[in-house]
Design an enzyme around this catalytic site. Structure first.
Site, PDB file in Angstrom:
ATOM      1  N   ALA A 203       0.750  -1.168  -0.219  1.00 24.04           N
ATOM      2  CA  ALA A 203      -0.220   0.186  -0.100  1.00 24.04           C
ATOM      3  C   ALA A 203       1.282   1.523  -0.343  1.00 24.04           C
ATOM      4  O   ALA A 203       0.800   2.481  -0.610  1.00 24.04           O
ATOM      5  CB  ALA A 203      -0.891  -0.054   1.330  1.00 24.04           C
ATOM      6  N   GLU A 204       2.604   0.877   0.933  1.00 28.40           N
ATOM      7  CA  GLU A 204       3.079   2.320   0.606  1.00 28.40           C
ATOM      8  C   GLU A 204       3.912   3.036  -0.814  1.00 28.40           C
ATOM      9  O   GLU A 204       4.514   3.439  -0.682  1.00 28.40           O
ATOM     10  CB  GLU A 204       3.908   1.993   2.414  1.00 28.40           C
ATOM     11  N   GLY A 205       4.377   1.504  -1.297  1.00 26.54           N
ATOM     12  CA  GLY A 205       4.921   1.309  -2.370  1.00 26.54           C
ATOM     13  C   GLY A 205       6.138   1.332  -2.363  1.00 26.54           C
ATOM     14  O   GLY A 205       7.363   1.493  -2.879  1.00 26.54           O
ATOM     15  N   SER A 308      -2.422   5.252   3.622  1.00 31.07           N
ATOM     16  CA  SER A 308      -2.212   4.005   2.122  1.00 31.07           C
ATOM     17  C   SER A 308      -2.805   3.250   1.789  1.00 31.07           C
ATOM     18  O   SER A 308      -3.250   2.668   1.274  1.00 31.07           O
ATOM     19  CB  SER A 308      -1.250   4.637   1.819  1.00 31.07           C
TER      20      SER A 308
END
Length: 341
Positions: A203-205, A308
């Site tokens: 989700a945070e990349g 996120s």
């Protein structure tokens, strides 16, 4: 962890407007330092200024000391924060400053107590209470000392061993160690923990080989000696966003400092990033849900920390949940892979 969603809070624009108005009233020589102090505190609090509590201010003060700033610099930053909140209260943009309500109540209580004690009735009650207390202590002290001397030798060793055993057992149950070298024979909750942290990274990349070195905007830092503390800026939807978020879980430096002090951590290594992430999950009351496999419950609890998690649903956790669960399940099923891949 927070920066990319700070501007989405309902009162964010009014906070910025308030800071602008407050800075304009300051001497030009100190306007820049006031602006930096106010925004540093706003990012540290992670919520609208209208919801700030005395605890947030105390935590900010502790964070400043943790960073080993000069004493005068810490005082100036705290003074600027209190000045901002006081100004906001006077202009009606913020509720009553948080430390005044409590102090007013305490002052009233002290005043009432002083009046009571100065009255004849209050003086008589206080004198009687003191006499009664000394008399009671005089009667009870010898028996208590006798009981302690009789039982000390026989009980202390036994109780000490039992207490040590209990604490050791509790720590084994509570402490979660994410060990990348453990691939087989691990309790199921460890696999669930790894899968949950993996989902946050997706989700945070930051789900990449360099995820632990990733800063806000995707740049990489070189040393794990400490949180890099480098503010990076980007533009999103026409707005300039700046943050010093870093690592696999995109920790802001004030958040990292708070947990590093709590856990006795000295560096920003991947293992310590995992520890702090788990402690954040524990703080939100979601760690037991993670262990038990209650993914949706745990994700809902930690979304305020990692907004996120909503990004797959365009800001809606409910819409994002199917994608998140699929990521989690895929990782859980491939638990033989090493943690952090």
């Amino acid at each position: 962890m927070y920066a990319q969603h700070l501007d989405s809070q309902p009162h964010y624009s009014s906070d910025i407007e308030l800071i602008h108005l407050w800075v304009q009233r300051k001497n030009p020589d100190i306007q820049r330092s006031c602006w930096l102090a106010a925004n540093e505190f706003r990012l540290f609090a992670g919520k609208p200024l209208a919801q700030v509590t005395p605890g947030d201010i105390r935590a900010f003060a502790i964070c400043l000391k943790r960073r080993k700033l000069p004493s005068q610099s810490c005082k100036q930053k705290l003074s600027a924060v209190k000045s901002l909140l006081t100004y906001g209260s006077k202009t009606g943009m913020l509720p009553k400053v948080p430390w005044q309500a409590g102090s007013t109540h305490r002052q009233k209580m002290r005043s009432h107590l002083a009046k009571f004690l100065s009255s004849p009735v209050g003086f008589g009650c206080s004198w009687s209470l003191c006499v009664g207390l000394f008399f009671t202590l005089g009667l009870m002290t010898p028996p208590l000392l006798g009981q302690v001397s009789l039982t000390q030798g026989s009980l202390v060793k036994k109780d000490g061993e039992q207490l040590k055993s209990i604490h050791s057992s509790d720590r084994k149950k509570e402490v979660v160690t994410v060990n990348s070298s453990v691939k087989t024979g691990s309790p199921l909750y460890l696999d669930r923990t790894k899968a949950f942290l993996h989902t946050i990274a997706v989700a945070e990349g930051t789900n990449s080989p360099n995820g632990y070195r990733t800063q806000y905007t995707g740049t990489q830092f070189s040393s794990f000696r400490d949180h890099p503390r480098q503010v990076k800026c980007s533009r999103s939807y026409g707005k300039k966003l700046c943050s010093d978020a870093a690592g696999r879980y995109q920790f802001l430096s004030p958040t990292w400092d708070r947990f590093a002090k709590k856990l006795g951590i000295r560096d920003f290594t991947p293992a310590n990033q995992n520890r702090v992430a788990l402690e954040l999950i524990r703080e939100k009351g979601a760690l037991q849900d993670v262990k038990a496999g209650r993914f949706e419950v745990a994700a809902t609890k930690v979304t305020p920390v990692w907004p996120s998690l909503r990004r797959f649903g365009n800001g809606s956790l409910e819409k994002s949940m199917p994608k998140l669960k699929q990521v989690y399940q895929d990782r859980l099923e491939s638990s033989q892979l090493s943690f952090g891949d």
